[in-house]
Design a protein around this motif. Structure first.
Motif, PDB file in Angstrom:
ATOM      1  N   GLY A  27      28.860  36.652  56.453  1.00 12.83           N
ATOM      2  CA  GLY A  27      27.711  36.574  55.565  1.00 12.83           C
ATOM      3  C   GLY A  27      27.296  37.895  54.956  1.00 12.83           C
ATOM      4  O   GLY A  27      26.168  38.017  54.456  1.00 12.83           O
ATOM      5  N   ILE A  28      28.166  38.879  54.994  1.00 10.37           N
ATOM      6  CA  ILE A  28      27.868  40.207  54.417  1.00 10.37           C
ATOM      7  C   ILE A  28      28.463  40.270  53.019  1.00 10.37           C
ATOM      8  O   ILE A  28      29.655  40.006  52.823  1.00 10.37           O
ATOM      9  CB  ILE A  28      28.445  41.333  55.303  1.00 10.37           C
ATOM     10  CG1 ILE A  28      27.820  41.264  56.706  1.00 10.37           C
ATOM     11  CG2 ILE A  28      28.204  42.692  54.658  1.00 10.37           C
ATOM     12  CD1 ILE A  28      28.455  42.213  57.698  1.00 10.37           C
ATOM     13  N   ALA A  29      27.637  40.622  52.049  1.00  8.93           N
ATOM     14  CA  ALA A  29      28.105  40.708  50.659  1.00  8.93           C
ATOM     15  C   ALA A  29      29.008  41.921  50.483  1.00  8.93           C
ATOM     16  O   ALA A  29      28.569  43.064  50.621  1.00  8.93           O
ATOM     17  CB  ALA A  29      26.906  40.792  49.716  1.00  8.93           C
ATOM     18  N   SER A  30      30.268  41.679  50.189  1.00 12.36           N
ATOM     19  CA  SER A  30      31.224  42.783  50.047  1.00 12.36           C
ATOM     20  C   SER A  30      32.201  42.497  48.916  1.00 12.36           C
ATOM     21  O   SER A  30      32.402  41.341  48.521  1.00 12.36           O
ATOM     22  CB  SER A  30      31.987  42.997  51.357  1.00 12.36           C
ATOM     23  OG  SER A  30      32.860  41.914  51.613  1.00 12.36           O
ATOM     24  N   GLU A  31      32.809  43.561  48.415  1.00 10.45           N
ATOM     25  CA  GLU A  31      33.870  43.481  47.412  1.00 10.45           C
ATOM     26  C   GLU A  31      34.877  44.579  47.705  1.00 10.45           C
ATOM     27  O   GLU A  31      34.612  45.476  48.519  1.00 10.45           O
ATOM     28  CB  GLU A  31      33.312  43.670  45.992  1.00 10.45           C
ATOM     29  CG  GLU A  31      32.443  42.529  45.494  1.00 10.45           C
ATOM     30  CD  GLU A  31      33.270  41.346  45.001  1.00 10.45           C
ATOM     31  OE1 GLU A  31      34.508  41.362  45.205  1.00 10.45           O
ATOM     32  OE2 GLU A  31      32.673  40.423  44.416  1.00 10.45           O
ATOM     33  N   VAL A  44      48.796  39.811  34.130  1.00  9.43           N
ATOM     34  CA  VAL A  44      48.095  40.936  33.507  1.00  9.43           C
ATOM     35  C   VAL A  44      47.325  41.715  34.570  1.00  9.43           C
ATOM     36  O   VAL A  44      46.714  41.138  35.467  1.00  9.43           O
ATOM     37  CB  VAL A  44      47.124  40.430  32.415  1.00  9.43           C
ATOM     38  CG1 VAL A  44      46.311  41.582  31.846  1.00  9.43           C
ATOM     39  CG2 VAL A  44      47.893  39.707  31.327  1.00  9.43           C
ATOM     40  N   ASP A  45      47.364  43.031  34.457  1.00  9.27           N
ATOM     41  CA  ASP A  45      46.656  43.897  35.407  1.00  9.27           C
ATOM     42  C   ASP A  45      45.152  43.808  35.142  1.00  9.27           C
ATOM     43  O   ASP A  45      44.666  44.168  34.071  1.00  9.27           O
ATOM     44  CB  ASP A  45      47.132  45.339  35.249  1.00  9.27           C
ATOM     45  CG  ASP A  45      46.548  46.258  36.322  1.00  9.27           C
ATOM     46  OD1 ASP A  45      45.721  45.775  37.116  1.00  9.27           O
ATOM     47  OD2 ASP A  45      46.932  47.430  36.350  1.00  9.27           O
ATOM     48  N   LEU A  46      44.415  43.299  36.129  1.00 10.09           N
ATOM     49  CA  LEU A  46      42.969  43.124  35.994  1.00 10.09           C
ATOM     50  C   LEU A  46      42.177  44.217  36.713  1.00 10.09           C
ATOM     51  O   LEU A  46      40.945  44.156  36.753  1.00 10.09           O
ATOM     52  CB  LEU A  46      42.555  41.758  36.576  1.00 10.09           C
ATOM     53  CG  LEU A  46      43.226  40.515  35.974  1.00 10.09           C
ATOM     54  CD1 LEU A  46      42.745  39.283  36.718  1.00 10.09           C
ATOM     55  CD2 LEU A  46      42.931  40.403  34.484  1.00 10.09           C
ATOM     56  N   SER A  47      42.876  45.182  37.293  1.00 11.61           N
ATOM     57  CA  SER A  47      42.220  46.115  38.204  1.00 11.61           C
ATOM     58  C   SER A  47      41.102  46.916  37.542  1.00 11.61           C
ATOM     59  O   SER A  47      40.021  47.067  38.116  1.00 11.61           O
ATOM     60  CB  SER A  47      43.258  47.070  38.816  1.00 11.61           C
ATOM     61  OG  SER A  47      43.988  47.725  37.809  1.00 11.61           O
ATOM     62  N   ASN A  48      41.317  47.440  36.349  1.00 15.61           N
ATOM     63  CA  ASN A  48      40.293  48.274  35.715  1.00 15.61           C
ATOM     64  C   ASN A  48      39.013  47.478  35.450  1.00 15.61           C
ATOM     65  O   ASN A  48      37.910  47.924  35.762  1.00 15.61           O
ATOM     66  CB  ASN A  48      40.832  48.857  34.404  1.00 15.61           C
ATOM     67  CG  ASN A  48      41.870  49.926  34.645  1.00 15.61           C
ATOM     68  OD1 ASN A  48      41.888  50.530  35.720  1.00 15.61           O
ATOM     69  ND2 ASN A  48      42.737  50.152  33.674  1.00 15.61           N
ATOM     70  N   GLU A  49      39.180  46.294  34.867  1.00 16.08           N
ATOM     71  CA  GLU A  49      38.021  45.460  34.560  1.00 16.08           C
ATOM     72  C   GLU A  49      37.304  45.018  35.832  1.00 16.08           C
ATOM     73  O   GLU A  49      36.083  45.101  35.949  1.00 16.08           O
ATOM     74  CB  GLU A  49      38.461  44.236  33.755  1.00 16.08           C
ATOM     75  CG  GLU A  49      37.320  43.296  33.388  1.00 16.08           C
ATOM     76  CD  GLU A  49      37.805  42.066  32.637  1.00 16.08           C
ATOM     77  OE1 GLU A  49      37.010  41.116  32.501  1.00 16.08           O
ATOM     78  OE2 GLU A  49      38.977  42.070  32.200  1.00 16.08           O
ATOM     79  N   ALA A  50      38.095  44.547  36.802  1.00 13.34           N
ATOM     80  CA  ALA A  50      37.512  44.064  38.058  1.00 13.34           C
ATOM     81  C   ALA A  50      36.850  45.196  38.826  1.00 13.34           C
ATOM     82  O   ALA A  50      35.758  45.027  39.394  1.00 13.34           O
ATOM     83  CB  ALA A  50      38.598  43.413  38.909  1.00 13.34           C
ATOM     84  N   ASN A  51      37.472  46.334  38.845  1.00 11.38           N
ATOM     85  CA  ASN A  51      36.920  47.481  39.580  1.00 11.38           C
ATOM     86  C   ASN A  51      35.578  47.916  39.006  1.00 11.38           C
ATOM     87  O   ASN A  51      34.629  48.201  39.747  1.00 11.38           O
ATOM     88  CB  ASN A  51      37.905  48.656  39.553  1.00 11.38           C
ATOM     89  CG  ASN A  51      39.114  48.414  40.441  1.00 11.38           C
ATOM     90  OD1 ASN A  51      39.113  47.501  41.272  1.00 11.38           O
ATOM     91  ND2 ASN A  51      40.149  49.221  40.259  1.00 11.38           N
ATOM     92  N   ARG A  52      35.507  47.974  37.680  1.00 12.89           N
ATOM     93  CA  ARG A  52      34.252  48.392  37.040  1.00 12.89           C
ATOM     94  C   ARG A  52      33.118  47.439  37.400  1.00 12.89           C
ATOM     95  O   ARG A  52      31.996  47.862  37.681  1.00 12.89           O
ATOM     96  CB  ARG A  52      34.436  48.481  35.521  1.00 12.89           C
ATOM     97  CG  ARG A  52      35.148  49.720  35.047  1.00 12.89           C
ATOM     98  CD  ARG A  52      34.982  49.915  33.542  1.00 12.89           C
ATOM     99  NE  ARG A  52      35.633  48.833  32.801  1.00 12.89           N
ATOM    100  CZ  ARG A  52      36.886  48.881  32.367  1.00 12.89           C
ATOM    101  NH1 ARG A  52      37.631  49.950  32.633  1.00 12.89           N
ATOM    102  NH2 ARG A  52      37.402  47.864  31.685  1.00 12.89           N
ATOM    103  N   GLU A  53      33.403  46.145  37.394  1.00 13.82           N
ATOM    104  CA  GLU A  53      32.375  45.153  37.695  1.00 13.82           C
ATOM    105  C   GLU A  53      31.936  45.254  39.148  1.00 13.82           C
ATOM    106  O   GLU A  53      30.735  45.167  39.466  1.00 13.82           O
ATOM    107  CB  GLU A  53      32.904  43.748  37.392  1.00 13.82           C
ATOM    108  CG  GLU A  53      31.970  42.615  37.795  1.00 13.82           C
ATOM    109  CD  GLU A  53      30.628  42.661  37.094  1.00 13.82           C
ATOM    110  OE1 GLU A  53      29.684  41.997  37.572  1.00 13.82           O
ATOM    111  OE2 GLU A  53      30.495  43.360  36.052  1.00 13.82           O
ATOM    112  N   ARG A  54      32.859  45.446  40.060  1.00 16.65           N
ATOM    113  CA  ARG A  54      32.526  45.512  41.480  1.00 16.65           C
ATOM    114  C   ARG A  54      31.764  46.801  41.816  1.00 16.65           C
ATOM    115  O   ARG A  54      30.857  46.798  42.643  1.00 16.65           O
ATOM    116  CB  ARG A  54      33.809  45.402  42.310  1.00 16.65           C
ATOM    117  CG  ARG A  54      34.437  44.016  42.222  1.00 16.65           C
ATOM    118  CD  ARG A  54      35.868  43.983  42.717  1.00 16.65           C
ATOM    119  NE  ARG A  54      36.446  42.655  42.517  1.00 16.65           N
ATOM    120  CZ  ARG A  54      37.733  42.364  42.727  1.00 16.65           C
ATOM    121  NH1 ARG A  54      38.569  43.310  43.125  1.00 16.65           N
ATOM    122  NH2 ARG A  54      38.175  41.142  42.533  1.00 16.65           N
ATOM    123  N   ILE A  55      32.139  47.896  41.171  1.00 16.32           N
ATOM    124  CA  ILE A  55      31.421  49.157  41.383  1.00 16.32           C
ATOM    125  C   ILE A  55      29.991  49.040  40.834  1.00 16.32           C
ATOM    126  O   ILE A  55      29.037  49.558  41.425  1.00 16.32           O
ATOM    127  CB  ILE A  55      32.184  50.333  40.731  1.00 16.32           C
ATOM    128  CG1 ILE A  55      33.508  50.588  41.483  1.00 16.32           C
ATOM    129  CG2 ILE A  55      31.328  51.602  40.726  1.00 16.32           C
ATOM    130  CD1 ILE A  55      34.418  51.584  40.802  1.00 16.32           C
TER     131      ILE A  55
END
Length: 462
Positions: A27-31, A44-55
């Motif tokens: 139950g701990i909110a994590s990414e 397709v590499d999603l890392s840049n987009e996903a990383n920015r959103e999670r940060i």
């Protein structure tokens, strides 16, 4: 402790995903943020987009825990981080400083008043990974005494393990080992051994420990010593100081540079091993210090040419020879059995070669003579230095050494012909054609000069 703003450094992608799963189950909110994450359908590499959103979520306190793999060591502003969990091992002081620095901003720079650093260490792993008891004993001994009888035996055994391939080649009639057999036997005995351990990172599996033993002979001693002494300069010149792990492709390139600087163009029998160079580079990247060197002080006691001399001078043969060798083999204090890996065949094969040298010295003398033949139509001074290095490395070494010696001042500093820059290491310089080959210049001493690397790059073929 505030149960929010936790930053985790994970070992690899799989580790990060597993940690994230465990937190979510509780139950701990994590990414997590990683360097590469592909869309399942498109690739397709999603890392840049996903990383920015999670940060962004982490900064806005929408999640409590952010797990990362080599993303947030530096450059990303996370002022509210109060606790850093180091769940990945590192022995790099640079990387360690970057990781803990995420929580050490302080109130004046927008950080927290207190910070917590939690490190996880698997101490057992360093013990269970050893491949042999001699290695473990050497690493665990606080003060290594080369004169201690027990230590001599353990070092002999460690060296023996590394020489198995050589022993096998000697008894294999299909492999030409004439060069090795022709040199004095004492020169086939290492003067010492560099011994160290490496952590080999894995993207998917558990990291592993590699035990490294680099044998150093009379023929390779000077090259290894210069290489080890200049490791800090090598890393500086090649801009490697902030790299903790090398890819295999990077190691191939760097090892070639090391070979050119220290090993190419010298007669080395026994020869060096390119993998040893890669291991030393990897070790220095991790530790920032040179590997430990254990000197094999009593190697003369393993010189079986003295045994061959005794057999030859006393005309021992048949039963008398066998009895003498059996007694010698079984003597505990001489460690011959240990050195030859408890394989008497290796011992007898080497000994027979040494006896043959005494009986027929011309056989080995004639077999060991070689000459490098360059086709007559090729004028060597019309070749590039790289081409000369490939077809005649000995001449290439002689020529480049002469260029560097000519550039050296009375205090031993090499001097750039254009800028006047001085340094005692050749690594800062390159050999350059005064008149470029494209304009008719020849590769000969009178047309070669020493230039600082950056100046040579700017000069090009001007």
């Amino acid at each position: 402790m505030n149960m929010a703003n936790f930053l985790y450094f994970a070992v690899n992608k799989i580790h990060a995903i597993e940690l994230n799963k465990l937190f979510n189950e509780k139950g701990i909110a994590s990414e997590y943020v990683i360097s590469s994450e592909q869309h399942i359908a498109t690739g397709v590499d999603l890392s840049n987009e996903a990383n920015r959103e999670r940060i962004r979520k982490f900064k806005n306190n929408e999640i409590d825990v952010l797990i990362n793999v080599n993303i947030l060591t530096e450059g990303t502003d996370l002022p509210d981080v109060q606790t850093v969990f180091l769940t990945r091992p590192t022995i790099s002081s640079i990387l360690m400083t970057q990781m803990i620095g995420r929580a050490l901003r302080g109130k004046k720079t927008g950080g927290t008043e207190k910070a917590y650093i939690v490190s996880f260490i698997d101490g057992w792993k360093n013990k269970i990974a050893w491949v042999n008891p001699e290695k473990l004993y050497i690493e665990e001994t606080a003060t290594w005494d080369e004169n201690n009888k027990e230590n001599i035996g353990k070092l002999a055994r460690l060296i023996s393990i590394q020489k198995i391939e050589e022993f096998v080649k000697i008894i294999d009639e299909s492999i030409d080992t004439t060069k090795l057999e022709s040199i004095d036997f004492i020169k086939t005995i290492p003067i010492g051994i560099y011994t160290f351990s490496l952590m080999i990172p894995s993207e998917h599996d558990e990291d592993r420990i590699k035990n490294c033993e680099v044998l150093v002979y009379d023929s390779t001693q000077e090259a290894y010593q210069k290489f080890i002494d200049e490791l800090p300069v090598f890393f500086e010149v090649n801009q490697l100081n902030e790299i903790e792990f090398f890819t295999e492709e990077q190691l191939d390139v760097l090892a070639e540079k090391v070979e050119e600087a220290y090993f190419t163009g010298f007669e080395m029998i026994p020869d060096y091993n390119k993998q040893d160079i890669k291991d030393i580079l990897s070790y220095f990247a991790l530790k920032g210090i040179e590997p430990s060197f254990l000197q094999f002080k009593d190697r003369e006691k393993f010189d079986i040419s003295n045994v061959a001399q005794f057999i030859y001078e006393n005309e021992l043969g048949g039963k008398r020879k066998k009895e003498y060798l059996d007694e010698l083999w079984e003597k505990e204090e001489n460690f011959l059995k240990v050195y030859f890996g408890y394989n008497k065949l290796y011992f007898r094969k080497y000994l027979d070669n040494e006896v043959l040298k005494l009986e027929e010295p011309d056989i080995y003398y004639m077999s060991s003579k070689e000459s490098t033949v360059i086709p007559e139509m090729i004028h060597i001074n019309k070749l590039t230095l790289h081409e000369i290095q490939n077809i005649n490395p000995q001449y290439w070494r002689q020529l480049t050494d002469a260029v560097y010696e000519r550039s050296k001042d009375e205090n031993g500093f090499y001097t750039c012909s254009i800028s006047g820059f001085k340094a005692k290491s050749r690594l800062y310089f390159q050999v350059d054609h005064i008149i470029p080959m494209a304009k008719g210049g020849l590769t000969e001493l009178e047309n070669l000069q020493v230039l600082r690397r950056d100046i040579n790059k700017l000069k090009s073929d001007k």
